[in-house]
Design a protein around this motif. Structure first.
Motif: not given
Length: 383
Positions: A206-215, A328-330, A350-351
């Protein structure tokens, strides 16, 4: 009681892929036919809390903390006296989690000394749905366990951490303490007061991105609204929440487990999108000031990243804390980070979660309960 001179510790954050809020909801299972078991699919993050723990002759907990911006606080000294620790825990705030867990340790074990805990580095953002508060509680429980050799299993550390956190005004469920297991995906099943933890077979990374929403999000408010509606359903909205955290969640997590085992990442992404849509529809109206989440939905629907992701959803208690995107990939993972950072000014983490089986070896029997020794390996692998 044997005492270690110094112990280096790491506790990761945790990402709930599916099943948020069903940990506390599952604890009601068995009270009536409207309650069913809860199930969450959870994985540890690469970000976390690093600390050094040492014994002290004085019966105090001396703690120094460092946040993810490098700001240091302390040292703060808390007497290891149950009444004083309980008062600090109930007052709320960051150190309430430390005090709540220390309180649970003190009333459970006869300690003849104290503890110095120096949190010298933190890469885990606070209040973003990645269980930063639970990680702190696990860190305190693990520090006492390792320094004083209390011989607690990972599950034992989790239990102390959970009891410590619910001593504070934050009434979390048991899922958050899954950060104790480190960076492997696990299925947690909550059946009344029984918790089982199974390793999840994953045949494609799994290639995930965790996004800090800054809110901003207020987890305590979200929990209060949803738990009040769930405990005593009196309207169609309340019944909708029962469906979301009950049969709907069982269907979604079951489908997600199959997709992970088969390596069907497009299907996993579609399930994330469906899970978010159902949460918005059935839980959002119960706490609209927190769960309308405009920052979250802006990222999930942001046009430049749509061809780079299979899907995405909110994290933890939901709200405008963090978004998770299944890429959808690295290469796509790196591009998503670059786009959201440069165009929206958002912090991205990235995780990547490694596959743990091959597709030829997949079977339902590969999802086995985690033994205490497995849990220990999982925790240590995060260092």
């Amino acid at each position: 009681m044997v005492v270690e001179d110094s112990v280096e510790l790491f506790v990761s954050g945790r990402l709930c892929l599916f099943g948020e809020h069903t940990d506390w909801a599952g604890e009601y299972n068995g009270r009536s036919e409207s309650f069913v078991e809860g199930r969450t699919i959870v994985v540890g993050t690469q970000e976390g809390i690093f600390a050094t723990a040492r014994p002290l002759k004085e019966k105090v907990l001396r703690i120094t903390t460092t946040d993810n911006d490098g700001k240091q606080t302390g040292p703060l000294e808390l007497p290891l006296e149950p009444a004083e620790l309980l008062a600090v825990a109930r007052a709320g705030g960051f150190f309430s989690y430390v005090a709540g867990t220390a309180y649970r340790v003190c009333v459970s074990y006869d300690l003849y000394g104290g503890l110095e805990l120096i949190n010298h580095a933190t890469t885990l953002p606070m209040s973003k749905g990645l269980s930063s508060s639970a990680a702190i509680c696990v860190m305190v429980a693990r520090a006492f366990n390792r320094v004083y050799q209390l011989h607690l299993s990972t599950r034992g550390e989790m239990e102390l951490a959970y009891l410590g956190e619910i001593t504070t005004p934050s009434k979390c469920g048991r899922m958050d303490q899954a950060c104790a297991y480190g960076s492997i995906p696990v299925l947690m099943t909550f059946d009344g007061d029984i918790l089982t933890v199974d390793r999840v077979p994953l045949s494609a990374p799994l290639h995930l991105v965790l996004v800090d929403l800054g809110a901003h999000k207020d987890t305590t408010t979200i929990l209060r609204c949803l738990q009040r509606a769930y405990q005593q359903p009196t309207s169609e909205l309340h019944s909708g929440l029962h469906g979301l955290l009950g049969p709907i969640n069982l269907r979604l997590t079951g489908a997600a487990l199959r997709a992970m085992e088969e390596g069907d990442l497009p299907q996993l992404g579609r399930l994330m999108v469906e899970a978010q849509s159902l949460f918005d529809q059935l839980a959002g109206p119960l706490c609209p000031e927190q769960l309308s989440a405009p920052a979250l939905h802006k990222v999930l629907s942001y046009p430049p990243i749509q061809d780079l992701v299979w899907g995405g959803k909110g994290v933890g208690s939901q709200g405008d804390g963090t978004a998770q995107l299944l890429c959808r990939g690295a290469d796509a993972q790196a591009k998503v980070c670059a786009i959201l950072s440069s165009e929206l000014g958002l912090g991205c983490m990235p995780l990547s979660v490694a596959a743990n089986i091959t597709t030829s070896s997949t079977s339902s029997s590969s999802r086995a309960p985690m033994a205490a020794s497995d849990a220990g390996v999982a925790v240590d692998s995060g260092k």
